[in-house]
Design a protein around this motif. Structure first.
Motif, short mmCIF file in Angstrom:
data_model
loop_
_atom_site.label_atom_id
_atom_site.label_comp_id
_atom_site.label_asym_id
_atom_site.label_seq_id
_atom_site.Cartn_x
_atom_site.Cartn_y
_atom_site.Cartn_z
N LYS A 33 6.05 14.71 -0.95
CA LYS A 33 6.61 14.26 0.32
C LYS A 33 6.45 12.75 0.54
N SER A 34 6.05 12.01 -0.49
CA SER A 34 5.88 10.56 -0.34
C SER A 34 7.22 9.85 -0.42
N TYR A 35 7.26 8.66 0.17
CA TYR A 35 8.49 7.86 0.16
C TYR A 35 8.11 6.39 0.09
N ALA A 36 9.05 5.56 -0.34
CA ALA A 36 8.85 4.11 -0.42
C ALA A 36 10.19 3.43 -0.20
N ALA A 70 0.84 -1.19 0.00
CA ALA A 70 0.00 0.00 0.00
C ALA A 70 0.87 1.25 0.00
N LYS A 71 0.31 2.36 -0.42
CA LYS A 71 1.06 3.61 -0.46
C LYS A 71 1.40 4.11 0.94
N ASP A 72 0.64 3.67 1.90
CA ASP A 72 0.88 4.07 3.28
C ASP A 72 0.95 2.81 4.12
N ASN A 98 6.34 2.56 3.59
CA ASN A 98 5.84 3.56 2.65
C ASN A 98 4.98 4.57 3.39
N GLY A 99 4.95 5.78 2.90
CA GLY A 99 4.10 6.78 3.50
C GLY A 99 4.35 8.16 2.94
N THR A 100 3.88 9.18 3.65
CA THR A 100 4.03 10.57 3.25
C THR A 100 4.40 11.39 4.48
#
Length: 1010
Positions: free
Chosen positions: A604-607, A548-550, A572-574
């Motif tokens: 500001k997202s990261y993975a 998931a993106k978060d 993952n998140g922002t």
């Protein structure tokens, strides 16, 4: 002389009804002289009517009178029948209730209370209408009340209410539908009607009573009426159930009575249960279908539900005309109810029409296929009308009390000749007219072939399409609307049916797959089949889960390793604030393991992702950001592990907690699970990662069951990796209750939905290695989900369930199943249905390339229902080697599976010897001879001898038996079991075909287990 006699009979037919009518009109003239219209109706209990014996009689009977526009002009009455009245033949008024009045459709249903009806007789009542200023006198309580025995009556129309006023009814979601009498109520499951929990006016102790209804069940195993109390002791309730295979059972807490006849699903049935002097009785359609001299001891106050019991609404179908009486209705009463209320009723005729002639037009007809013809009868003075359709095969009553009848030719194969008979019952006798009908075939049936590849790898999606060559010809005959039914087997496949095609998405075994389509355009169904050679690949590519993106880990999280032996931790998140970079520091047993960094995106997202090695290692992660040269740790997560994940599914012996034995709820830091689902998806359950116990007693988040915990401990010790298990089993459940809801896969009211939710929340959908399945106890008997026995649908339901597993857990590689204990939990019975269920379990691995099955009947200590803890521990001991062979590459030194029959055939040429070939060597003892049955008969085997994996049975005499069975649930002992040289009890088999001689080929009919 002949002409004179005929003339006199004709004169009598004219004068007798006229004279009788004149007398009735005169008697009624005083009370109803201002009504413009009236006509007599005849109640017939003669052989031409309800056929009640001359010695029988009933009193204060609610007679159903159905009006129809065919012979009643609704425009001549008030809009809602307010001016309708009824009287006896001598003018005494009769209480009545209008249940339904539909002038637009031209139908009405009216209950008229008749003082007395005698057997083998005709009596007349009179109906009046046509008075503009008349007010409504419909009175349900005048027809149904305690003076004629009624306590509660529900017509179940648009308004749900007890017509006697005894109970307040609370409807929880049922809907109106067409009924037997007017409208009925549809119960879709989880819907019902509550009548109260403090009912004081119902029968108590062993007082007489009757409970009855019309029902149209869509599926078995539901309660349609229940009153009394649960837990009140033996005989404390009247819980009427539609059980499987379809029959009526009245559950009264071990004081039951059951019907004997198999009943249709999807058809209206009249059911009555009576209790009074003599045995309790169940009536089906007016006839006694079961009786028992069992006691009742009902407590007060009582409770009542329609469609379920104690707010568990499990009935699916329709109910109409529910009645509770304080008397035991007589056989004559129940019979008259059925004869009067059924759609083609026999008890009362139509309003008598003027005239005396009898004729039907046309006298004959030729009807093209798919078309219709209407026939009209003139039958003035007739008391009853019947239309019967006759063919060479059968006679069918098709209509009653109609002066017009429309015949639909439907579809035929070849031209067809029928006879339509109109029968009119007159005061002086019966007259009939026969009309010849010829049906001409004009519409073609489908002509088609299936297009399919000759070979398939079982992985690429393929479509099977019917190529119809005469579609235009069918359309020209208005029969181009095709309906198709599909099947594919015997291999397990994942399939999808769409208009005009069958899509095959995956095979779960190699071999010959036969796809069959049955197509109909309303006529004779046409069936075609095609064979496809399936060859699965030796291995499948690992399906990677998309994070998931978060998505971040939680304390205590478990990561499953993939085909490369590694787990993947995603972070993952922002960010809430801008940063130059983010970092993820991973520690293994507090030592630095990995460092991952990344630059956040414009949003500001990261993975971030880190590969974890499995083993007895505890990981910790620190996530943070770096801004202006300064590092800030934002989150720390502890106690993360990586290993192998499994699922346990089934019923109580898979759950393995239902025991009075005590044992400490020990746990292990390397054994993980995920807690139970919340009541609904909107709840926030928090962190559900946990170290499970075998049985939760103190609010623990998850339990594995005794053998689930034992298996986890064994694998942990042997493989030195953390083990994750979710035990999703539910006691007392059938296999159909474990199916996936296509509309809502994570429906938390379903067993599958709750299991899937837990696995999804654990992020382990792509990490499940194997599924262990112990179930079938509740499918042994007659509780099949489709109205038959459980064994009849067991394999198909397992195939559908496994298709769902493969869809939701794409990397699952192995299924481990158990053949259950014979007559487990005493749910098999004496009809052999449990034996057949175990046969379906035995042969299940033939459908799959990666399935193993384990026998349980050799497990000691034994478990007639639930095994003791030591017995459950044996489950783990027996299954562990199979899991280690398949998942860890451990090569067993000897066979680790139970002996399984490959084929059976006569030997020696004289049919007095039978050869049984197994997949491994077996052991023989002379006491085993009694455990083999030929065509179901015992004592046919004299002796036996073994040579390796071949067992030869010497028969007492030559036999022509077609099947052989080993071990019946009704007569067996754990001390007399066929075993392999490896010490495992052989799988039982049931009704295996006996070949006439040894097959020429050496292949097995049952492949060796994987």
């Amino acid at each position: 002389m002949k002409h004179t006699t005929s003339a006199l009979l004709l004169l009598a037919a004219v004068l007798i009804p006229s004279f009788a009518n004149a007398q009735q009109r005169s008697a009624s003239a005083g009370r109803y002289q201002s009504w413009l219209r009236s006509a007599p109706l005849t109640i017939l209990t003669t052989p031409d009517g309800a056929n009640l014996p001359a010695t029988a009689s009933v009193e204060q009977f609610p007679l159903l009178v159905r009006l129809h526009k065919d012979w009643f002009d609704f425009s001549k009455a008030k809009p809602r029948g307010e001016d309708v009245r009824f009287s006896t033949s001598v003018g005494e008024p009769l209480a009545y209730e209008i249940e339904e009045w539909n002038a637009m459709n031209g139908t009405a249903s009216i209950w008229v209370r008749i003082p007395r009806i005698e057997g083998n007789a005709r009596q007349t009542i009179r109906m009046f209408w046509g008075k503009a200023d008349a007010v409504n006198e419909s009175d349900a309580k005048g027809v149904f009340n305690e003076s004629n025995g009624y306590l509660s009556v529900w017509h179940l129309g648009d308004v749900v209410q007890d017509e006697t006023g005894t109970l307040e009814s609370v409807d929880t979601g049922t809907t109106a539908t067409a009924g037997v009498v007017g409208k009925a109520r549809h119960f879709a499951g989880k819907q019902g009607i509550f009548g109260g929990d403090k009912i004081t006016g119902y029968p108590v102790a062993d007082a007489a009573h009757t409970t009855e209804t019309w029902l149209r069940a869509e599926q078995p195993n539901g309660t349609f009426i229940g009153w009394g109390n649960e837990g009140g002791g033996r005989g404390s309730k009247v819980r009427m159930q539609f059980r499987s295979p379809p029959h009526i059972n009245v559950d009264s807490d071990f004081s039951n009575v059951a019907g004997k006849s198999p009943l249709p699903v999807g058809e209206w049935i009249h059911v009555a249960h009576t209790f009074g002097d003599g045995p309790r009785r169940i009536y089906i359609n007016g006839k006694v279908d079961g009786e028992a001299t069992t006691m009742l001891d009902i407590k007060s106050p009582a409770r009542l539900w329609l469609g379920g019991w104690y707010n568990n609404y499990d009935f699916v179908g329709d109910l109409d005309e529910v009645r509770i009486s304080k008397v035991a209705r007589s056989a004559e009463w129940v019979r008259l109810e059925f004869e009067n209320q059924k759609p083609l009723q026999t008890l009362v005729g139509p309003l008598m029409q003027a005239g005396a002639s009898f004729a039907v037009t046309p006298a004959q007809a030729m009807v093209p296929e798919g078309k219709s013809a209407t026939f009209t009868a003139q039958a003035g003075g007739a008391q009853k009308i019947y239309w019967t359709l006759k063919s060479a095969e059968q006679e069918t009553l098709v209509a009653v009390d109609r002066f017009t009848f429309t015949f639909d030719a439907g579809r035929v194969t070849g031209d067809k000749a029928l006879m339509l008979q109109c029968k009119a019952v007159y005061p002086t006798g019966v007259q009939t007219k026969d009309i010849r009908i010829s049906i001409k075939e004009t519409i073609p049936d489908p002509v088609f072939a299936l297009t399919a590849p000759a070979a398939w790898d079982g992985r690429a999606t393929i479509n099977i399409v019917p190529l119809v060559t005469n579609l235009e010809a069918m359309r020209a005959g208005s029969a181009g609307n095709l309906k198709a039914e599909w099947s594919a087997g015997p291999l397990a496949v994942i399939r999808e049916i769409a208009p005009g095609k069958l899509t095959l998405k995956r095979a779960q075994n190699s071999g010959k797959l036969t796809v069959t389509a049955t197509i109909s355009n309303g006529g004779l169904p046409v069936t075609q089949s095609v064979d496809i050679a399936v060859t699965e690949p030796k291995s499948d590519a690992w399906v990677v889960r998309l994070p998931a993106k978060d998505e971040q880990p939680e304390d205590g999280q478990f990561y499953a390793r993939d085909d490369k032996g590694e787990g993947t931790l995603y972070y993952n998140g922002t960010l809430t604030e801008a940063a130059d970079s983010v970092f993820l520091k991973v520690f293994a047993d507090e030592k630095p393991y990995r460092l991952e960094t990344a630059k956040p995106g414009a949003d500001k997202s990261y993975a971030l992702a880190v590969k974890l090695k499995p083993g007895l290692i505890k990981y910790k992660v620190e996530f943070g950001k770096k801004a202006g040269g300064k590092e800030t740790v934002l989150q720390t997560v502890n106690n993360i592990v990586c290993g192998d994940a499994y699922l346990i599914e089934g019923q109580s012996n898979a759950l393995a907690t239902d025991t009075r034995e005590q044992s400490p709820p020990e746990t292990n830091e390397w054994i993980r699970s995920y807690g139970s689902s919340p009541a609904n998806l909107n709840d926030a359950p928090g962190n559900l990662w946990c170290n499970p116990v075998w049985k939760a007693r103190n609010g623990e988040k998850a339990e594995l069951g005794w053998w689930g915990m034992e298996l986890a401990k064994r694998l942990l010790e042997s493989q030195q990796v953390p083990i994750f298990i979710i035990n999703a089993a539910v006691g007392g459940t059938r296999i159909d209750q474990h199916q996936r809801s296509a509309a809502d896969p994570i429906d938390l009211t379903t067993i599958y939905g709750r299991m899937l939710w837990r696995v999804q929340q654990a992020k382990l959908t792509h990490g499940i290695r194997a599924i262990l399945w112990h179930q079938g106890e509740s499918d042994q008997g007659s509780d099949g989900p489709t109205g038959g026995y459980g064994w009849e649908t067991y394999q198909q339901l397992f195939v559908e369930m496994s298709a769902a597993w493969k869809q939701d857990f794409p990397n699952v590689q192995h299924y481990y199943t158990f053949q259950i204990w014979p007559n487990s939990c005493s749910m098999g019975g004496n009809l052999g249905s449990g034996d057949k269920l175990r046969e379906k379990q035995r042969t299940l691995p033939q459908l799959f390339s990666h399935m193993s099955i384990m026998s349980t009947l050799g497990v000691r200590p034994p478990g007639g229902c639930h095994f003791p803890l030591v017995g459950w521990a044996e489950f783990a001991r027996l299954i562990q080697p199979l899991i280690e062979r398949d998942n860890y590459g451990k090569v067993p030194a000897a066979s680790i599976t139970p002996p399984n029959l490959r084929r059976a055939f006569y030997a020696g040429g004289t049919n007095d010897m039978i050869t049984l070939e197994f997949d491994q060597p077996v052991l023989w003892g002379d006491a085993l001879a009694d455990q083999f049955y030929l065509d179901g008969e015992k004592d046919k085997v004299a002796s036996g001898r073994v040579a390796g994996n071949v067992l030869t049975l010497k028969l007492r005499s030559a036999s022509t038996a077609q099947t052989i069975t080993y071990l019946k649930e009704t007569d067996w002992s754990q001390d007399t079991l066929l075993e392999g040289t490896n010490g495992l009890a052989a799988l039982t088999f049931c009704e295996v075909p006996l070949l006439s001689q040894k097959p020429a080929h050496q292949g097995s009919t049952t492949p060796p287990l994987n």
